[in-house]
Write a protein that holds these residues in place. Structure first.
Motif, PDB file in Angstrom:
ATOM      1  N   GLY A  85      46.417  35.360  34.131  1.00  0.00           N
ATOM      2  CA  GLY A  85      46.341  35.464  35.070  1.00  0.00           C
ATOM      3  C   GLY A  85      46.531  35.734  36.228  1.00  0.00           C
ATOM      4  O   GLY A  85      46.883  36.055  37.564  1.00  0.00           O
ATOM      5  N   HIS A  86      47.590  34.090  36.491  1.00  0.00           N
ATOM      6  CA  HIS A  86      48.258  34.310  37.218  1.00  0.00           C
ATOM      7  C   HIS A  86      49.813  35.077  37.019  1.00  0.00           C
ATOM      8  O   HIS A  86      50.143  35.411  38.870  1.00  0.00           O
ATOM      9  N   VAL A  87      50.492  35.473  36.022  1.00  0.00           N
ATOM     10  CA  VAL A  87      51.580  36.351  36.339  1.00  0.00           C
ATOM     11  C   VAL A  87      50.432  37.805  37.333  1.00  0.00           C
ATOM     12  O   VAL A  87      51.168  38.102  38.103  1.00  0.00           O
ATOM     13  N   LEU A  88      49.617  38.250  36.059  1.00  0.00           N
ATOM     14  CA  LEU A  88      49.136  39.687  37.128  1.00  0.00           C
ATOM     15  C   LEU A  88      48.571  39.279  38.421  1.00  0.00           C
ATOM     16  O   LEU A  88      48.527  40.416  38.841  1.00  0.00           O
TER      17      LEU A  88
ATOM     18  N   ILE B 164      49.654  45.915  42.658  1.00  0.00           N
ATOM     19  CA  ILE B 164      48.606  47.411  42.171  1.00  0.00           C
ATOM     20  C   ILE B 164      47.123  47.240  43.314  1.00  0.00           C
ATOM     21  O   ILE B 164      46.543  48.058  43.710  1.00  0.00           O
ATOM     22  N   ALA B 165      46.804  45.968  43.816  1.00  0.00           N
ATOM     23  CA  ALA B 165      45.865  45.704  44.383  1.00  0.00           C
ATOM     24  C   ALA B 165      45.782  46.379  46.420  1.00  0.00           C
ATOM     25  O   ALA B 165      44.648  47.918  46.122  1.00  0.00           O
TER      26      ALA B 165
ATOM     27  N   LEU C  15      42.149  49.867  36.805  1.00  0.00           N
ATOM     28  CA  LEU C  15      42.434  50.003  35.541  1.00  0.00           C
ATOM     29  C   LEU C  15      42.387  48.518  35.252  1.00  0.00           C
ATOM     30  O   LEU C  15      43.262  48.237  33.798  1.00  0.00           O
ATOM     31  N   LEU C  16      43.669  48.195  36.076  1.00  0.00           N
ATOM     32  CA  LEU C  16      44.392  46.436  35.788  1.00  0.00           C
ATOM     33  C   LEU C  16      43.657  45.935  35.233  1.00  0.00           C
ATOM     34  O   LEU C  16      44.056  44.756  34.000  1.00  0.00           O
TER      35      LEU C  16
ATOM     36  N   ASP D 144      39.345  42.830  48.345  1.00  0.00           N
ATOM     37  CA  ASP D 144      38.077  43.847  47.369  1.00  0.00           C
ATOM     38  C   ASP D 144      38.341  44.784  46.761  1.00  0.00           C
ATOM     39  O   ASP D 144      37.316  45.164  45.667  1.00  0.00           O
ATOM     40  N   TYR D 145      40.106  44.055  45.997  1.00  0.00           N
ATOM     41  CA  TYR D 145      40.255  44.993  44.910  1.00  0.00           C
ATOM     42  C   TYR D 145      39.485  44.439  44.197  1.00  0.00           C
ATOM     43  O   TYR D 145      39.084  45.208  42.657  1.00  0.00           O
ATOM     44  N   HIS D 146      38.865  43.045  43.813  1.00  0.00           N
ATOM     45  CA  HIS D 146      38.029  42.439  42.412  1.00  0.00           C
ATOM     46  C   HIS D 146      36.828  43.055  42.630  1.00  0.00           C
ATOM     47  O   HIS D 146      36.416  42.756  41.329  1.00  0.00           O
ATOM     48  N   ARG D 147      36.541  43.504  43.749  1.00  0.00           N
ATOM     49  CA  ARG D 147      34.976  44.690  43.504  1.00  0.00           C
ATOM     50  C   ARG D 147      34.941  45.669  42.642  1.00  0.00           C
ATOM     51  O   ARG D 147      34.449  45.985  41.646  1.00  0.00           O
ATOM     52  N   ALA D 148      37.068  46.912  42.785  1.00  0.00           N
ATOM     53  CA  ALA D 148      37.000  47.544  42.109  1.00  0.00           C
ATOM     54  C   ALA D 148      36.895  47.333  40.434  1.00  0.00           C
ATOM     55  O   ALA D 148      36.622  47.871  40.165  1.00  0.00           O
ATOM     56  N   MET D 149      37.533  46.027  40.420  1.00  0.00           N
ATOM     57  CA  MET D 149      37.750  45.974  39.040  1.00  0.00           C
ATOM     58  C   MET D 149      36.903  45.447  38.322  1.00  0.00           C
ATOM     59  O   MET D 149      36.669  46.498  37.099  1.00  0.00           O
ATOM     60  N   HIS D 150      35.771  44.751  38.797  1.00  0.00           N
ATOM     61  CA  HIS D 150      33.924  44.787  38.307  1.00  0.00           C
ATOM     62  C   HIS D 150      33.915  45.871  37.982  1.00  0.00           C
ATOM     63  O   HIS D 150      32.693  45.913  37.061  1.00  0.00           O
TER      64      HIS D 150
END
Length: 439
Positions: A231-234, A248-249, A255-256, A294-300
């Motif tokens: 998680g830290h590296v990504l 990427i964010a 899709l990450l 906002d990237y967290h919401r897109a991933m979720h």
């Protein structure tokens, strides 16, 4: 013909995943309830007599499908939790107090309670321990009605600009049940291995040392550390890479989340740790790296859609199996153990765990008496139980007996019905209590 039926069930699952959430509205029904019912109706139709629905004959398929479903759900749960976790800070530990209590007290008590019921019903010690381990973890897949929503990523201004505006973050019941479901799927594994070791017939002292040293502590630590590292590296690449092409964010490629899931799970399993814990730890670490983005919401959202599709597929197949022989081996012992867990063992264990020197209500991590009762009762059983049984049945032949499949299947369906019927009124009652001003 079998392949055609799989396509039919998959297509129906996809259609229902799109339609059900809005179609149910405020009806006293949940998607899992509807899916199991539809599956039972489909199973009652004149399907081919040679349709392979025996769970033990399809053990490997059940194991892999339910494993993937739980993994996707764990990634979604980890991304959805807004409350920071820092074991070094007392305030953070207190804020997570209900979760630690449900994991450290309620879960072992539930395992012991079910194992004792199994022993009372005449089961061999290894089978009784396995049944407790299989049925103890709450489920991150079917418990969406008592969990937090998606990640809160709305930016705020002023003195609070370093944090995100909470949405479900202050709902202590939803937070406790969500965090518990994210962690206890992985923490059930040591007890499954304990059953496997007991079934192997090793010396009791050697078995205990091996179990505590490796299966309980070693594999847990490896899983958590692997997940945190991935998680830290990504997160470093996604949010703070020097090259814009690696951030990427900024591109919003969701899709990450799938890449993080598979990488963390694979790393933990290769190293010998628990992959379920790694996926949840990876999601939590990634979420903590940049909470306002906002990237967290897109991933979720991507993970949530995948989870919904796979869950509906599993439930449809479970419903079909119910009317095609899954419950043939069910007897009074299985019914007593399943209902005993749902109505007695888990509620008592959960309430006891949450009531011993609790954080005072009103503080972060504090629960009122009504909230403790609600959190204790809604320990939903589901897809994770099916996975653990399928996994154990591949390790020990005696664990593949039809009675175990019938009992676990009955318990999952009973949980879907009981908790599904009561979740709406219970959560509405809590919300009305919160709106009443203090005297």
């Amino acid at each position: 013909m079998t392949a055609d039926l799989v396509y039919l069930v998959a297509g129906a699952s996809l259609l229902l995943a799109i339609v059900l959430p809005s179609a149910l509205g405020r009806l006293p029904l949940t998607s899992p309830m509807v899916l199991v019912g539809l599956g039972m109706l489909l199973g009652a139709t004149p399907l081919p007599d040679d349709l392979p629905l025996s769970p033990q004959d399809n053990r490997a398929a059940i194991e892999h499908i339910t494993e993937l479903t739980v993994l996707i759900a764990l990634m979604g749960v980890g991304l959805a939790l807004d409350r920071p976790l820092d074991p070094r800070q007392k305030a953070s530990r207190r804020a997570w107090s209900p979760t630690w209590r449900l994991l450290g007290i309620a879960m072992p008590l539930s395992i012991a309670g079910v194992a004792l019921l199994g022993w009372w019903a005449g089961l061999a010690p290894a089978v009784a321990i396995l049944l407790g381990a299989v049925l103890a973890p709450t489920d991150p897949v079917l418990a969406s009605d008592v969990q937090v929503g998606g990640p809160a990523t709305r930016k705020v201004v002023g003195e609070e600009a370093d944090d995100c505006a909470p949405i479900d973050e202050d709902d202590e019941v939803r937070f406790a049940l969500t965090a518990e479901a994210g962690l206890n799927d992985g923490l059930a594994f040591p007890f499954v291995y304990l059953a496997v070791l007991v079934a192997g017939g090793g010396a009791l002292g050697a078995t205990a040392l091996e179990w505590v040293g490796w299966y309980l502590l070693g594999k847990t630590a490896i899983g958590v550390l692997a997940g945190v590292a991935v998680g830290h590296v990504l997160a470093r690449f996604a949010f703070r890479a020097v090259s814009p092409t690696l951030r990427i964010a900024d591109r919003g490629e969701p899709l990450l989340a799938v890449a993080a899931l598979t990488a963390s799970y694979g790393a933990a399993e290769v190293l010998g740790g628990y992959g379920f814990l790694a996926v949840f730890a990876c999601a939590m670490t990634f979420r903590a790296s940049e909470r306002r983005h906002d990237y967290h919401r897109a991933m979720h959202e991507v993970v949530e859609r995948l989870e919904r599709l796979l869950t509906l597929f599993v439930l449809l197949v479970l419903g079909i199996a119910l009317t095609r022989g899954l419950l043939e081996a069910l007897d009074w012992r299985g019914v007593a153990i399943g209902l005993g867990l749902i109505l007695v063992v888990r509620p008592l264990a959960g309430y006891l765990a949450l009531s011993v020197r609790p954080v005072p209500p009103g503080e972060r991590g504090g629960l009122t008496r009504a909230e403790r009762l609600t959190a204790a009762f809604f320990g939903v059983r589901g897809v994770g139980s099916l996975f653990y049984l399928a996994y154990a049945a591949g390790e020990v032949d005696d664990f593949g007996q039809s009675w175990l499949w019938s009992t676990v299947g009955f318990t999952v369906v009973a949980s879907v019905l009981v908790h599904g019927v009561l979740v709406g009124p219970a959560m509405d009652l809590l919300e009305r209590r919160e709106r009443v001003p203090a005297a």
